[in-house]
Every structure is written in structure tokens, then in C-alpha cells.
Design a protein around this motif. Structure first.
Motif, PDB file in Angstrom:
ATOM      1  N   ALA A  82      -9.846   2.191   9.595  1.00  0.00           N
ATOM      2  CA  ALA A  82      -9.111   2.062  10.852  1.00  0.00           C
ATOM      3  C   ALA A  82      -8.213   3.276  11.028  1.00  0.00           C
ATOM      4  O   ALA A  82      -7.795   3.893  10.039  1.00  0.00           O
ATOM      5  N   ILE A  83      -7.907   3.592  12.290  1.00  0.00           N
ATOM      6  CA  ILE A  83      -6.931   4.665  12.538  1.00  0.00           C
ATOM      7  C   ILE A  83      -5.681   4.140  13.218  1.00  0.00           C
ATOM      8  O   ILE A  83      -4.726   4.884  13.428  1.00  0.00           O
ATOM      9  N   HIS A  84      -5.710   2.844  13.583  1.00  0.00           N
ATOM     10  CA  HIS A  84      -4.577   2.274  14.319  1.00  0.00           C
ATOM     11  C   HIS A  84      -4.392   0.836  13.819  1.00  0.00           C
ATOM     12  O   HIS A  84      -5.382   0.137  13.576  1.00  0.00           O
ATOM     13  N   PRO A  85      -3.128   0.374  13.697  1.00  0.00           N
ATOM     14  CA  PRO A  85      -2.906  -0.981  13.167  1.00  0.00           C
ATOM     15  C   PRO A  85      -3.603  -2.069  13.976  1.00  0.00           C
ATOM     16  O   PRO A  85      -3.979  -3.103  13.415  1.00  0.00           O
ATOM     17  N   ALA A  86      -3.803  -1.849  15.276  1.00  0.00           N
ATOM     18  CA  ALA A  86      -4.454  -2.877  16.108  1.00  0.00           C
ATOM     19  C   ALA A  86      -5.900  -3.116  15.684  1.00  0.00           C
ATOM     20  O   ALA A  86      -6.475  -4.162  15.998  1.00  0.00           O
TER      21      ALA A  86
ATOM     22  N   VAL B   8      -5.165   8.161  -1.425  1.00  0.00           N
ATOM     23  CA  VAL B   8      -4.725   9.417  -0.800  1.00  0.00           C
ATOM     24  C   VAL B   8      -5.951  10.223  -0.414  1.00  0.00           C
ATOM     25  O   VAL B   8      -6.800  10.496  -1.272  1.00  0.00           O
ATOM     26  N   ARG B   9      -6.042  10.593   0.872  1.00  0.00           N
ATOM     27  CA  ARG B   9      -7.113  11.521   1.231  1.00  0.00           C
ATOM     28  C   ARG B   9      -6.609  12.935   0.986  1.00  0.00           C
ATOM     29  O   ARG B   9      -5.731  13.421   1.709  1.00  0.00           O
ATOM     30  N   VAL B  10      -7.165  13.573  -0.030  1.00  0.00           N
ATOM     31  CA  VAL B  10      -6.808  14.950  -0.358  1.00  0.00           C
ATOM     32  C   VAL B  10      -7.632  15.888   0.523  1.00  0.00           C
ATOM     33  O   VAL B  10      -8.546  15.465   1.230  1.00  0.00           O
TER      34      VAL B  10
ATOM     35  N   ASP C   2       5.436   3.174   6.751  1.00  0.00           N
ATOM     36  CA  ASP C   2       6.142   1.893   6.597  1.00  0.00           C
ATOM     37  C   ASP C   2       5.421   0.793   7.364  1.00  0.00           C
ATOM     38  O   ASP C   2       5.226  -0.309   6.878  1.00  0.00           O
ATOM     39  N   ARG C   3       5.058   1.132   8.581  1.00  0.00           N
ATOM     40  CA  ARG C   3       4.393   0.131   9.421  1.00  0.00           C
ATOM     41  C   ARG C   3       3.055  -0.299   8.803  1.00  0.00           C
ATOM     42  O   ARG C   3       2.666  -1.464   8.889  1.00  0.00           O
ATOM     43  N   ALA C   4       2.364   0.637   8.195  1.00  0.00           N
ATOM     44  CA  ALA C   4       1.048   0.323   7.603  1.00  0.00           C
ATOM     45  C   ALA C   4       1.176  -0.731   6.511  1.00  0.00           C
ATOM     46  O   ALA C   4       0.272  -1.548   6.307  1.00  0.00           O
ATOM     47  N   MET C   5       2.318  -0.731   5.815  1.00  0.00           N
ATOM     48  CA  MET C   5       2.507  -1.682   4.711  1.00  0.00           C
ATOM     49  C   MET C   5       2.466  -3.126   5.185  1.00  0.00           C
ATOM     50  O   MET C   5       2.153  -4.026   4.421  1.00  0.00           O
TER      51      MET C   5
ATOM     52  N   PHE D 289      -9.058   4.002  20.140  1.00  0.00           N
ATOM     53  CA  PHE D 289      -8.364   2.849  19.556  1.00  0.00           C
ATOM     54  C   PHE D 289      -7.869   1.830  20.575  1.00  0.00           C
ATOM     55  O   PHE D 289      -7.387   0.765  20.215  1.00  0.00           O
ATOM     56  N   ARG D 290      -7.989   2.137  21.884  1.00  0.00           N
ATOM     57  CA  ARG D 290      -7.626   1.115  22.895  1.00  0.00           C
ATOM     58  C   ARG D 290      -8.833   0.238  23.256  1.00  0.00           C
ATOM     59  O   ARG D 290      -8.674  -0.771  23.938  1.00  0.00           O
ATOM     60  N   ASP D 291     -10.026   0.617  22.842  1.00  0.00           N
ATOM     61  CA  ASP D 291     -11.248  -0.117  23.209  1.00  0.00           C
ATOM     62  C   ASP D 291     -11.574  -1.147  22.125  1.00  0.00           C
ATOM     63  O   ASP D 291     -12.387  -0.921  21.249  1.00  0.00           O
TER      64      ASP D 291
ATOM     65  N   LEU E 181      -9.343  -0.389   5.781  1.00  0.00           N
ATOM     66  CA  LEU E 181      -8.668   0.753   5.159  1.00  0.00           C
ATOM     67  C   LEU E 181      -8.028   1.552   6.287  1.00  0.00           C
ATOM     68  O   LEU E 181      -8.731   2.140   7.113  1.00  0.00           O
ATOM     69  N   LEU E 182      -6.688   1.542   6.363  1.00  0.00           N
ATOM     70  CA  LEU E 182      -5.973   2.149   7.495  1.00  0.00           C
ATOM     71  C   LEU E 182      -5.502   3.565   7.165  1.00  0.00           C
ATOM     72  O   LEU E 182      -4.729   3.769   6.226  1.00  0.00           O
ATOM     73  N   PHE E 183      -5.957   4.514   7.973  1.00  0.00           N
ATOM     74  CA  PHE E 183      -5.502   5.901   7.843  1.00  0.00           C
ATOM     75  C   PHE E 183      -4.082   6.048   8.366  1.00  0.00           C
ATOM     76  O   PHE E 183      -3.761   5.555   9.456  1.00  0.00           O
ATOM     77  N   VAL E 184      -3.248   6.777   7.633  1.00  0.00           N
ATOM     78  CA  VAL E 184      -1.905   7.093   8.103  1.00  0.00           C
ATOM     79  C   VAL E 184      -1.603   8.556   7.755  1.00  0.00           C
ATOM     80  O   VAL E 184      -1.757   8.956   6.595  1.00  0.00           O
ATOM     81  N   PRO E 185      -1.191   9.362   8.731  1.00  0.00           N
ATOM     82  CA  PRO E 185      -0.822  10.740   8.411  1.00  0.00           C
ATOM     83  C   PRO E 185       0.323  10.750   7.397  1.00  0.00           C
ATOM     84  O   PRO E 185       1.314  10.039   7.571  1.00  0.00           O
ATOM     85  N   ALA E 186       0.183  11.548   6.344  1.00  0.00           N
ATOM     86  CA  ALA E 186       1.155  11.499   5.244  1.00  0.00           C
ATOM     87  C   ALA E 186       2.545  11.954   5.655  1.00  0.00           C
ATOM     88  O   ALA E 186       3.518  11.654   4.973  1.00  0.00           O
TER      89      ALA E 186
ATOM     90  N   ASP F  88      -7.168  16.003   7.597  1.00  0.00           N
ATOM     91  CA  ASP F  88      -7.311  16.428   8.992  1.00  0.00           C
ATOM     92  C   ASP F  88      -6.120  16.126   9.896  1.00  0.00           C
ATOM     93  O   ASP F  88      -5.933  16.813  10.901  1.00  0.00           O
ATOM     94  N   SER F  89      -5.336  15.102   9.592  1.00  0.00           N
ATOM     95  CA  SER F  89      -4.217  14.785  10.483  1.00  0.00           C
ATOM     96  C   SER F  89      -2.969  15.606  10.152  1.00  0.00           C
ATOM     97  O   SER F  89      -1.926  15.415  10.791  1.00  0.00           O
ATOM     98  N   ILE F  90      -3.073  16.509   9.184  1.00  0.00           N
ATOM     99  CA  ILE F  90      -1.919  17.339   8.782  1.00  0.00           C
ATOM    100  C   ILE F  90      -2.246  18.819   9.017  1.00  0.00           C
ATOM    101  O   ILE F  90      -3.232  19.336   8.467  1.00  0.00           O
TER     102      ILE F  90
ATOM    103  N   THR G  76     -17.394   4.076   9.112  1.00  0.00           N
ATOM    104  CA  THR G  76     -16.490   5.146   9.551  1.00  0.00           C
ATOM    105  C   THR G  76     -15.515   4.680  10.632  1.00  0.00           C
ATOM    106  O   THR G  76     -15.543   3.526  11.069  1.00  0.00           O
ATOM    107  N   VAL G  77     -14.650   5.595  11.076  1.00  0.00           N
ATOM    108  CA  VAL G  77     -13.610   5.253  12.062  1.00  0.00           C
ATOM    109  C   VAL G  77     -14.179   5.179  13.473  1.00  0.00           C
ATOM    110  O   VAL G  77     -15.233   5.749  13.778  1.00  0.00           O
ATOM    111  N   TYR G  78     -13.419   4.488  14.323  1.00  0.00           N
ATOM    112  CA  TYR G  78     -13.717   4.381  15.753  1.00  0.00           C
ATOM    113  C   TYR G  78     -12.486   4.944  16.452  1.00  0.00           C
ATOM    114  O   TYR G  78     -11.415   4.331  16.429  1.00  0.00           O
TER     115      TYR G  78
END
Ligand code: COA
Ligand code: MG
Length: 294
Positions: A226-230, A64-66, A16-19, A203-205, A4-9, A32-34, A198-200
């Protein structure tokens, strides 16, 4: 659902990339990211994205995270996104089943207003973000037919506890967060819904991330945020049952089927009893459901 990938709205580019990230679900984040003064614009961006994404074939699950019920922002969030018909909302800072009942009522109103069927929009709570939430983690069972899983959070919990860190120098969660993680697992099992890890944030590790995925899968989580596509391909790989694991599970099921009424069987010099059968059946169900299972 494995990844499940988080993307700031408010980021059309990341949405687009998340799709095409391979994520089983996209979590469009209004929380939180807004920043507070960017919420209104982010709601519009979320609704526009959802409307377009809904129409795309083979789309991921759209969540949608409200903002949390305590913020006073949830109603405006729902007013903006419900007409776009998301599959689910993620409910942050949930405090037990009472929060789910509350969100359920808000969704029911929007479903009538938008002409959606009753119960269409599901709820995925983050069950451990406040200290109070830990004490009511066992109350999600039976709260609503919308409940599709439980996940947990360590960042807001550490702020609520007044902690300086939530992981040790090796990147492992400290005791209060291991408790929250275990409560999420038990609460999900008690409510008969999947537990999502939960998230890690580092994201480079990728090594540390893979280790955390493997530990989560071992312990009974069926997916991870996830918080990053990688991070997505690693989650999908770790949480997809391997051919070997499927073959072992099939052997256990077959051994019990060949010995009706048996409480225990031996396969290759190892004892298998009823809990092993239950585990084998769960694994096969997960393998059969693939990415569509949440
Ligand atoms: N979803 C989709 N695309 C993402 C993404 C995400 N969560 N995170 C990064 N990307 C994209 C970037 O836009 C970038 O695209 P580009 O190559 O076209 O420029 C590419 O992936 C590589 O990103 P990278 O440079 O490695 O990271 P970054 O510095 O751009 O972004 C974060 C780092 C943490 C800001 C970003 O990953 C992010 O926004 N994550 C989600 C945050 C969030 O939703 N938090 C709330 C839940 S805890
Ligand atoms: Mg948070």
C-alpha cells in the motif's frame, strides 16, 4: 503478511500514523520517495523511528527499503539502519538470486558488527523492476535463507522499457507488466516463499484498488503493498480468508481424511482431487498464520 504500507523515511508524521494504520508491515522507504540530497537525513530519521517502534508492543513487521545495489548507496543505508535491528530489508531493482546473495553478504557483516544473530535481517526483493530482472526471475530459489517473499514493480520497469504507460485506460496493467506479475508469482512459488502484489498508485480510487486486490488474491498473491493508509483495511479484508472459504477448505480436508488413500472425492456434487486438497491446506495455513505470515 497481508498489507505492507510504504512510508517515506523522512516523514516522522507519516511514520507515526503508519503504526496505527492496521498494516501488517511498514516499509520505511529510503529509495524512490527520498530525493538524493535528502538521503542522509532520511537514514537518521529511519533509524530513530525503528528504535522507537521496535519497543512498542504489538508492533507491525518493520522493513526498510534500501537503495538498490547498483546505486552505491546501499552500504550507507545498511550502516544507518542495521543497528536498529529491522525485521527485513526490501531490495529494489533486484536481479535474481545473485542480488540476494550480494545483499545477504552485506547484512551478515552488519549483523556481526551490531551483535545480531546471523540471518536475523530478512530480505524481500522487488523482482521485476528492470528488463534484465525478468530473465533471471527463476533464480531466487535457494539463494538465501533470508528470502521471505517476492514482490514486483511496474513503475521502474516501465521506465527501463521506455514505455509511456503501464496501465490501459481502464487501469489494467498492459502486457509487459502482466508478464512481470506472472513471473513474480511463479518465481515465488518456485522459491517456496509468498508473493506480494505491487502498489496501486491511484490512491483515491478504492473500487479499482479493491478489484486489483481481489484479482491478486485469486491468482495466488498472499498480500499487497500500500502507499496510503486508506488502502490498508481493503487489503486486510480481501486477503483474510472468509469464514465460508475456511469452512469449504475444512470440508475438503475432512473428506480426504475420511477416505485415506483416495485420490479424488465428491462433495456436494463437485469433484475434488489432490490439487484441491493442496489449495485447501494452503488456505487453512494462511488463515491460521493470520497477519504474522509472510
Ligand atoms: N503512511 C502513513 N501516513 C500517510 C501515508 C503513508 N503512506 N500517506 C498519507 N498519509 C497520511 C497523511 O500524512 C495525512 O495525514 P494527516 O491527515 O495527519 O495530514 C493523511 O494520511 C491523509 O493523506 P492524504 O492527504 O490523503 O494524502 P497526501 O497528499 O498527504 O499524501 C502521498 C499522498 C502519495 C504523498 C502519500 O500517500 C505518501 O507519501 N505515500 C507513500 C509514498 C511512498 O512511500 N512511495 C514509495 C513507494 S511506491
Ligand atoms: Mg521504484
Amino acid at each position: 503478511m497481508r498489507s505492507l504500507l510504504f512510508v517515506p523515511a523522512d516523514s516522522a508524521k507519516k511514520l507515526d500514523r503508519a503504526m496505527t494504520s492496521g498494516a501488517d508491515a511498514i516499509i520505511v522507504d529510503l529509495e524512490d520517495s527520498i530525493a538524493l540530497d535528502a538521503k542522509a537525513r532520511a537514514r537518521q530519521s529511519a533509524a530513530a523511528f525503528l528504535k522507537a517502534a521496535m519497543a512498542s508492543p504489538a508492533r507491525p513487521c518493520l522493513i526498510v527499503r534500501v537503495n538498490g545495489l547498483q546505486t552505491g548507496l546501499t552500504d550507507a543505508d545498511l550502516d544507518a539502519v542495521a543497528p536498529a535491528n529491522p525485521d527485513a530489508i526490501m531490495l529494489p531493482k533486484a536481479e535474481g538470486g545473485a542480488s540476494v546473495v550480494h545483499a545477504d553478504a552485506k547484512l551478515a557483516v552488519r549483523e556481526v558488527q551490531c551483535g545480531l544473530s546471523d540471518g536475523h535481517i530478512k530480505i524481500l526483493p522487488i523482482a521485476t523492476e528492470t528488463a534484465a530482472a525478468l530473465f533471471v526471475a527463476g533464480t531466487f530459489a535457494g539463494s538465501s535463507a533470508r528470502l521471505i517473499g517476492l514482490t514486483w514493480g511496474a513503475e521502474d520497469l516501465s521506465a527501463d522499457l521506455g514505455a509511456q504507460a503501464n496501465r490501459d485506460a481502464q487501469g489494467r496493467f498492459l502486457d509487459p507488466y502482466r508478464l512481470a506479475r506472472a513471473l513474480c508469482l511463479a518465481a515465488a512459488a518456485a522459491a517456496a516463499v509468498p508473493a506480494i502484489d505491487t502498489v496501486y498508485v491511484d490512491f483515491r480510487d478504492s473500487d479499482g484498488f479493491r478489484r486489483e486486490c481481489e484479482e491478486a488474491c485469486r491468482d495466488g498473491f498472499t498480500g499487497k503493498m500500500a502507499i496510503h493508509p486508506a488502502q490498508v483495511p481493503i487489503i486486510n479484508e480481501v486477503f483474510t480468508p472468509t469464514d465460508d472459504a475456511i469452512a469449504r477448505a475444512r470440508a475438503v480436508v475432512a473428506a480426504f481424511a475420511a477416505n485415506p488413500g483416495a485420490g479424488v472425492v465428491g462433495i456436494g456434487g463437485v469433484m475434488y482431487d489432490r490439487p484441491h486438497l493442496a489449495r485447501a491446506e494452503q488456505l487453512l495455513a494462511r488463515a491460521a498464520a493470520g497477519k504474522s505470515a509472510i
